[in-house]
Design a protein around this motif. Structure first.
Motif, PDB file in Angstrom:
ATOM      1  N   ASP A   1       0.808  -1.207   0.000  1.00 16.23           N
ATOM      2  CA  ASP A   1       0.000   0.000   0.000  1.00 16.23           C
ATOM      3  C   ASP A   1       0.847   1.265   0.000  1.00 16.23           C
ATOM      4  N   ARG A   2       2.117   1.100   0.393  1.00 12.04           N
ATOM      5  CA  ARG A   2       2.971   2.275   0.488  1.00 12.04           C
ATOM      6  C   ARG A   2       4.417   1.820   0.322  1.00 12.04           C
ATOM      7  N   VAL A   3       5.123   2.456  -0.609  1.00 14.71           N
ATOM      8  CA  VAL A   3       6.530   2.118  -0.821  1.00 14.71           C
ATOM      9  C   VAL A   3       7.344   3.415  -0.875  1.00 14.71           C
ATOM     10  N   GLU A   4       8.425   3.422  -0.146  1.00 13.28           N
ATOM     11  CA  GLU A   4       9.301   4.600  -0.157  1.00 13.28           C
ATOM     12  C   GLU A   4      10.735   4.149  -0.349  1.00 13.28           C
ATOM     13  N   MET A   5      11.473   4.870  -1.207  1.00  8.67           N
ATOM     14  CA  MET A   5      12.914   4.657  -1.258  1.00  8.67           C
ATOM     15  C   MET A   5      13.555   5.949  -0.758  1.00  8.67           C
ATOM     16  N   LEU A   6      14.355   5.801   0.286  1.00  3.04           N
ATOM     17  CA  LEU A   6      14.909   6.990   0.937  1.00  3.04           C
ATOM     18  C   LEU A   6      16.424   6.995   0.871  1.00  3.04           C
TER      19      LEU A   6
ATOM     20  N   GLY B   1      11.973   8.321  -3.939  1.00  2.00           N
ATOM     21  CA  GLY B   1      10.968   7.738  -4.814  1.00  2.00           C
ATOM     22  C   GLY B   1       9.867   7.157  -3.950  1.00  2.00           C
ATOM     23  N   ALA B   2       8.586   7.290  -4.407  1.00  2.00           N
ATOM     24  CA  ALA B   2       7.482   6.820  -3.579  1.00  2.00           C
ATOM     25  C   ALA B   2       6.367   6.296  -4.456  1.00  2.00           C
ATOM     26  N   ALA B   3       5.632   5.314  -3.923  1.00  2.00           N
ATOM     27  CA  ALA B   3       4.497   4.763  -4.664  1.00  2.00           C
ATOM     28  C   ALA B   3       3.392   4.435  -3.678  1.00  2.00           C
ATOM     29  N   GLY B   4       2.186   4.255  -4.203  1.00  2.00           N
ATOM     30  CA  GLY B   4       1.040   3.953  -3.356  1.00  2.00           C
ATOM     31  C   GLY B   4       0.667   5.155  -2.516  1.00  2.00           C
ATOM     32  N   ALA B   5       0.386   4.904  -1.243  1.00  2.00           N
ATOM     33  CA  ALA B   5      -0.052   5.980  -0.359  1.00  2.00           C
ATOM     34  C   ALA B   5       1.027   7.039  -0.173  1.00  2.00           C
ATOM     35  N   ALA B   6       2.277   6.653  -0.426  1.00  2.00           N
ATOM     36  CA  ALA B   6       3.373   7.603  -0.243  1.00  2.00           C
ATOM     37  C   ALA B   6       3.567   8.477  -1.473  1.00  2.00           C
ATOM     38  N   ASP B   7       2.764   8.192  -2.527  1.00  2.00           N
ATOM     39  CA  ASP B   7       2.941   8.916  -3.788  1.00  2.00           C
ATOM     40  C   ASP B   7       2.960  10.422  -3.548  1.00  2.00           C
ATOM     41  N   GLY B   8       3.942  11.096  -4.119  1.00  2.00           N
ATOM     42  CA  GLY B   8       4.024  12.547  -3.933  1.00  2.00           C
ATOM     43  C   GLY B   8       4.906  12.939  -2.766  1.00  2.00           C
ATOM     44  N   ALA B   9       5.405  11.930  -2.038  1.00  2.00           N
ATOM     45  CA  ALA B   9       6.241  12.240  -0.872  1.00  2.00           C
ATOM     46  C   ALA B   9       7.693  12.495  -1.263  1.00  2.00           C
ATOM     47  N   THR B  10       8.010  12.341  -2.560  1.00  2.00           N
ATOM     48  CA  THR B  10       9.385  12.517  -3.009  1.00  2.00           C
ATOM     49  C   THR B  10       9.920  13.890  -2.611  1.00  2.00           C
ATOM     50  N   GLY B  11      11.102  13.872  -2.036  1.00  2.00           N
ATOM     51  CA  GLY B  11      11.717  15.129  -1.602  1.00  2.00           C
ATOM     52  C   GLY B  11      11.480  15.408  -0.134  1.00  2.00           C
ATOM     53  N   GLN B  12      10.483  14.733   0.447  1.00  2.00           N
ATOM     54  CA  GLN B  12      10.201  14.977   1.862  1.00  2.00           C
ATOM     55  C   GLN B  12      11.219  14.270   2.749  1.00  2.00           C
ATOM     56  N   GLU B  13      11.382  14.818   3.927  1.00  2.00           N
ATOM     57  CA  GLU B  13      12.289  14.202   4.875  1.00  2.00           C
ATOM     58  C   GLU B  13      11.477  13.319   5.818  1.00  2.00           C
ATOM     59  N   VAL B  14      12.032  12.176   6.165  1.00  2.00           N
ATOM     60  CA  VAL B  14      11.335  11.221   7.025  1.00  2.00           C
ATOM     61  C   VAL B  14      12.147  11.055   8.310  1.00  2.00           C
ATOM     62  N   ASP B  15      11.418  10.861   9.409  1.00  2.00           N
ATOM     63  CA  ASP B  15      12.072  10.647  10.706  1.00  2.00           C
ATOM     64  C   ASP B  15      13.129   9.557  10.576  1.00  2.00           C
ATOM     65  N   ALA B  16      14.381   9.924  10.847  1.00  2.00           N
ATOM     66  CA  ALA B  16      15.469   8.970  10.668  1.00  2.00           C
ATOM     67  C   ALA B  16      15.799   8.243  11.965  1.00  2.00           C
ATOM     68  N   GLY B  17      15.025   8.530  13.022  1.00  2.00           N
ATOM     69  CA  GLY B  17      15.259   7.853  14.288  1.00  2.00           C
ATOM     70  C   GLY B  17      14.852   6.399  14.214  1.00  2.00           C
ATOM     71  N   PRO B  18      15.257   5.613  15.198  1.00  3.38           N
ATOM     72  CA  PRO B  18      14.967   4.164  15.159  1.00  3.38           C
ATOM     73  C   PRO B  18      13.482   3.859  15.360  1.00  3.38           C
ATOM     74  N   GLY B  19      12.669   4.877  15.621  1.00  6.16           N
ATOM     75  CA  GLY B  19      11.244   4.650  15.807  1.00  6.16           C
ATOM     76  C   GLY B  19      10.475   4.529  14.509  1.00  6.16           C
TER      77      GLY B  19
END
Lengths: 587, 133
Positions: free
Chosen positions: A202-207, A219-237
């Protein structure tokens, strides 16, 4: 003949539910079954009771009387008879049912068949009838179950291998696609789309891991579509952060129930399960991570994770290749720039040389007529008084010095551009040096120097006549200048495989600190106010000697005169490099 | 002055040089003529001038030294006249060799070398050495 089922088969202790409304018959059946080694797990008198009991005890077999007395037709939802009960049970349980029946009408039999019974025992029956029917039903059921398992296993396997080949094909296709790409973006977009498609994610992200340890969606697909360029929490959580921290595959069955992950990650992805896979460069350094999410729990399986890993590897390899290509291109660009710069520098040098060559030509043209006239006048005997002749001689010398300076300038220009071309010929150094001394006799006389020539052997070799003449000239002029009024000695000798020229004056000498720099351009050890010239003589001499593969050194002390020693190889050979190897770095 | 004067032809585009050489040589008893370029020199030779020696500059407008030498070589009646190349360029000796010249004099020309060369070649031509003035 009483055949009992083999004790080692599951049949032996099969658990049987008996449904018979006539208590005497039921007791009889129970007794017989026990006698055959079965366990009776219940004995029911009514159809409804049979359904409840069957669901409660989950028997291995149900012996079901078709005609059952009871409230069958009274309440809605109750069973009419054993056939009804059998159908209900079969709907919920995979259990073989054997009907007990007396003579039955056609309609009843058809109904009975529609409930897929495993057998019939006709009343009245004996022990053997009962044994045959139950054994056959149990065996048949077990056979069906086995068959069923096999079919299911085979079907699963087929489906799995079908999925695997689709995945393999997708990875291969992605690899081919990657080969044709010169940018990472379209490849990454395709990679995440492929994962989403094949794994029904349902959601794929390459970070990508960027400096500072941050993770940015590339790169993003599914529910993450359009998230390209966004920063994602890099913590272990977060699943991506956790994967990076771990450096290996992460499978999350139940994201909500897994306390390794934060509510924020849950809120961000709204996922039930996930897989995280590191994207490792061939060097082993993590480029980034692929995170795949499913809405359902238990959506992630190991087989899927290995597919994600395969896709990640394709991307990592392509990224490394693109990186290498970028580096190669950058290197090529640099080389090209260097080449252009070098070509430009060559052009500049060529232009300068051309200019100097033309300039010196232009300077020499008027000098030629001037000197000819002066020399002719000086040479005309008896036509002048002494004073006039002396003045003419002085004018001639000035002209000659001017001509010499023009030559020196041209020489220095060529030396600095490293363009000393030697014209080698067989020479006798004693003749060459003697010739120069002879030519400079006038200068020697004017300086008040007596020149002693000491020849120790012929010293033959292959050298450039004009260049060596210039070296000797420069050294002698130098000696006359700084050792005026004192004798000057020129010695020629062969020392091993080298020829040696020593020019010794008894002049002012050179302080040790200055010895090194006197061979540089425009350098001299003393003030230029007392001694004229451009300060280029020794510089030119050094370069011409070095062009011959030789060296020039000076042995001197203040007030003790100076000895300049030139050593050049006897056998320079025509193929020897004709320019000083270090002409450029000396400046 | 000597009885049979030795002819020297000077070919140079620079008026000063040309006139200086003519003057200096005439003063020393030679007969000197001059031309401002190869074409002029060639015209004089075709008209019958037969100098014992030609002093030839290399860089000249209209017809340079090399072209003059080529034309000279293809005309048998003048091909044998010895030529001394005069130039300020560094690769003078190479050029002289390439053009099959008898000798070369580097500009600025030393008066002594000039006289030595001319004297030698005039003698080689059979002309009597000019007596010192």
């Amino acid at each position: 003949m009483t055949a009992t089922p083999p004790a080692d088969t599951p049949l032996a202790h099969a658990r049987i539910l008996v449904v018979e409304d006539e208590a005497i018959i039921a007791a009889d059946i129970e007794q017989t079954l026990r006698g055959l080694g079965y366990a009776v797990v219940g004995s029911c008198r009514s159809a409804d009771e049979a359904v409840d009991r069957a669901l409660a005890v989950r028997p291995d077999l149900v012996l079901m009387d078709i005609r059952l007395h009871g409230p069958g037709d009274a309440a809605a939802g109750s069973c009419r008879d054993g056939i009804d009960a059998a159908r209900r049970i079969r709907e919920r349980l995979d259990v073989p049912i054997v009907f007990l029946t007396a003579l039955a009408d056609e309609e009843t039999l058809q109904r009975a068949q529609s409930s897929e019974p495993y057998g019939y025992v006709l009343k009245p029956f004996d022990d053997r009838d009962l044994q045959v029917a139950t054994t056959m039903a149990l065996c048949k059921h077990r056979a069906f179950a086995l068959l069923d398992d096999r079919v299911r296993a085979r079907t699963d396997e087929l489906m799995r291998s079908e999925a695997r080949s689709r995945q393999l094909a997708a990875v291969a296709e992605l690899g081919l696609y990657a080969l044709g790409r010169s940018h990472a973006e379209p490849l990454i977009a395709r990679a995440v789309a492929t994962i989403a498609d094949l794994l029904a994610a349902d959601r794929v992200e390459m970070l990508e891991r960027v400096p500072g340890g941050r993770l940015v969606v590339r790169g993003a697909a599914g529910a993450a579509d359009g998230a390209t360029g966004q920063e994602v929490d890099a913590g272990p959580g977060s699943v991506p952060g956790h994967t990076v921290a771990l450096g290996e595959l992460v499978i999350v069955d139940d994201l909500a129930g897994d306390d390794r992950f934060t509510p924020a990650e849950l809120a961000r992805t709204r996922a039930g399960s996930a897989v995280g896979v590191p994207v490792l460069a061939p060097t082993g350094i993590a480029w980034g991570v692929v995170a795949v999410y499913w809405r359902d729990r238990h959506g992630a399986r190991a087989g899927q994770a290995s597919f994600v890993q395969a896709v990640a590897n394709v991307v990592a390899t392509a990224l490394a290749r693109l990186d290498g290509e970028a580096q190669r291109l950058a290197a090529e660009r640099q080389a090209e720039e260097a080449r252009v710069r070098a070509a430009h520098a060559d052009d500049q040098i060529r232009l300068r040389d051309e200019f100097l060559s033309i300039a010196s030509h232009e300077l020499k043209t008027p000098l030629t007529s001037l000197l000819l006239q002066l020399q002719a006048l000086v040479d005309r005997p008896g036509s002048h008084d002494d004073r006039t002749r002396a003045r003419l001689a002085r004018a001639t010398r000035s002209g000659e010095r001017l001509a010499g300076l023009v030559d020196t300038l041209l020489d220095v220009s060529r030396l600095t551009s490293g363009a000393v071309e030697l014209r080698l010929e067989d020479l006798a150094l004693d003749d060459l040096v003697g010739g120069v001394v002879e030519r400079l006799r006038g200068d020697a006389d004017r300086a008040g120097c007596v020149v002693h020539l000491e020849i120790d052997g012929a010293a033959r070799g292959r050298w450039d006549r004009l260049r060596l003449e210039q070296v000797v000239t420069n050294l002698l002029v130098n000696a006359f200048k700084y050792g005026a009024g004192q004798p000057v000695t020129v010695a020629v000798a062969t020392v091993g495989d080298r020829a040696e020229i020593r020019v010794t004056d008894l002049g002012i000498g050179i302080p040790a600190d200055d010895v090194r720099r006197i061979f540089d351009r425009f350098e001299r050890a003393v003030s230029s106010q007392h001694y004229g010239g451009l300060g280029l003589g020794l510089y030119v001499a050094r370069h011409l000697v070095e062009a011959h593969g030789g060296m020039i050194v000076v042995d001197s002390a203040p007030s003790a005169g100076a000895t300049f020693i030139v050593r050049i190889p006897l056998d320079l050979g025509a193929e020897e490099p004709s320019r000083p190897p270090n002409a450029q770095e000396l400046h | 002055m000597e009885l049979t004067r030795c002819d020297v032809m000077i070919v140079d585009d620079d008026d000063e040089i040309r006139e200086s050489l003519v003057e200096v040589l005439e003063e020393r008893g030679y007969h000197a003529t001059s031309a401002a370029n190869g074409a002029q020199a060639l015209a004089r030779l075709r008209q019958g001038a037969r100098p014992a020696l030609i002093l030839l500059d290399l860089m000249m407008p209209v017809m340079d030294g090399a072209s003059f030498r080529a034309a000279q070589a293809s005309a048998p009646e003048i091909a044998d006249i010895p030529v001394v190349v005069i130039s300020a360029y560094q690769d003078l000796e190479d050029n002289a060799r390439r053009l099959g010249a008898t000798g070369s004099l580097r500009k600025p020309i030393s008066f002594r070398e000039l006289l030595d060369t001319v004297r030698r070649l005039c003698r080689g031509d059979g002309a009597p050495a000019p007596a010192p003035a």
